[in-house]
Design a protein around this motif. Structure first.
Motif, PDB file in Angstrom:
ATOM      1  N   ASP A  26       0.827  -1.211   0.000  1.00  0.00           N
ATOM      2  CA  ASP A  26       0.000   0.000   0.000  1.00  0.00           C
ATOM      3  C   ASP A  26       0.862   1.263   0.000  1.00  0.00           C
ATOM      4  N   SER A  27       2.021   1.199   0.680  1.00  0.00           N
ATOM      5  CA  SER A  27       2.881   2.383   0.785  1.00  0.00           C
ATOM      6  C   SER A  27       3.504   2.779  -0.540  1.00  0.00           C
ATOM      7  N   ASN A  29       1.921   3.246  -3.178  1.00  0.00           N
ATOM      8  CA  ASN A  29       0.958   4.105  -3.885  1.00  0.00           C
ATOM      9  C   ASN A  29       0.793   3.705  -5.342  1.00  0.00           C
ATOM     10  N   ASP A 175      -2.753  12.813  -8.575  1.00  0.00           N
ATOM     11  CA  ASP A 175      -2.499  13.149  -7.176  1.00  0.00           C
ATOM     12  C   ASP A 175      -3.306  12.214  -6.280  1.00  0.00           C
ATOM     13  N   SER A 176      -3.040  12.273  -4.984  1.00  0.00           N
ATOM     14  CA  SER A 176      -3.629  11.312  -4.042  1.00  0.00           C
ATOM     15  C   SER A 176      -5.149  11.380  -4.016  1.00  0.00           C
ATOM     16  N   GLU A 177      -5.720  12.573  -4.184  1.00  0.00           N
ATOM     17  CA  GLU A 177      -7.179  12.694  -4.148  1.00  0.00           C
ATOM     18  C   GLU A 177      -7.818  12.111  -5.396  1.00  0.00           C
ATOM     19  N   ARG A 179      -6.681   9.756  -7.255  1.00  0.00           N
ATOM     20  CA  ARG A 179      -6.565   8.289  -7.238  1.00  0.00           C
ATOM     21  C   ARG A 179      -7.754   7.633  -6.547  1.00  0.00           C
ATOM     22  N   LYS A 180      -8.409   8.365  -5.642  1.00  0.00           N
ATOM     23  CA  LYS A 180      -9.510   7.792  -4.878  1.00  0.00           C
ATOM     24  C   LYS A 180     -10.759   7.580  -5.730  1.00  0.00           C
TER      25      LYS A 180
END
Length: 245
Positions: A26-27, A29, A175-177, A179-180
């Motif tokens: 998971d780390s 990404n 970006d991380s958002e 990806r959700k």
């Protein structure tokens, strides 16, 4: 190195170390965590399977999914063995490093990947999704989303390849958002076998279509794009674009 008393360290079960392995995965990404040699070997195997099973997409999908299953099991078992070896060296002192083998001659990569510009994060058109990990069956249909298994059927390919395309061609540029918008699901299918796939909301589907459209010159891709656009219009009608949590 000073030897440590084994009683001062916790005892790690295989299950606990397996949990650490999942946390490690998971780390990353969704970025490539394997060596270049491992990636090349996969490409060779995937091409071989595709060439040898053109007459049966079902067999092709089954072989690639089986390969993914045992590859992950081997990776996890190697992680456990490496963890226990590291603990042993910590307790008893690291051995002398072995003599280094002569450096191998450089081998050019079989494929030359062109760098791709970073994709701008689109405005979310649906609620963001949380990843799912369950020990129960996760193959049951969920309203308001499209899975990579459905996409694989539309493009006459395997779920394994669709997941890999998302992991390698889409996720690294988001970006991380953003990806959700892709919900990673791990669990068991109706045959009680491990399965991994993505659920996509409307934004994620648009991102996938944008990526796959680069290869529209291929017959199966062109037909798949059209079929996926029809499915997107059916699952996400203009007056109901949002997804339930």
């Amino acid at each position: 190195m000073t030897n440590q008393n084994p009683m001062t360290l916790p005892v790690y079960s295989d299950q606990a170390i397996s949990r650490m392995f999942c946390d490690y995965v998971d780390s990353t990404n969704c970025k490539e965590r394997h060596t270049a040699a491992a990636v090349r070997d996969y490409d060779v195997f995937a091409d071989y399977v595709e060439n040898e099973t053109r007459s049966s997409n079902t067999v092709q999908n089954a072989l690639l999914e089986k390969a993914m299953d045992f590859a992950v099991e081997y990776e996890e078992s190697g992680f456990i063995a490496g963890f226990r070896w590291a603990v042993m060296m910590f307790l008893h002192g690291a051995p002398e490093p072995p003599a280094e083998a002569p450096e191998r001659a450089y081998e050019p990569p079989t494929r030359k990947l062109q760098p791709e510009p970073a994709k701008p994060a689109p405005a979310p058109s649906a609620p963001l999704l949380r990843d799912v990990e369950d020990d129960r069956c996760v193959d049951k249909p969920v309203a308001g989303c499209i899975t990579t298994k459905q996409i694989a059927e539309l493009f006459s390919t395997s779920n394994f390849k669709v997941v890999r395309r998302i992991d390698e061609r889409i996720m690294p540029y988001l970006d991380s958002e953003t990806r959700k918008n892709f919900q990673l699901v791990r669990g068991f299918n109706s045959q009680h076998k491990k399965t991994t796939f993505y659920r996509l909301n409307r934004t994620a589907c648009d991102l996938y279509l944008e990526e796959i459209s680069k290869y529209k010159k291929l017959v199966n891709v062109a037909g798949g794009c059209g079929a996926m656009q029809e499915l997107v219009a059916k699952v996400f009608p203009a007056d109901a674009r949002s997804l339930p949590r």
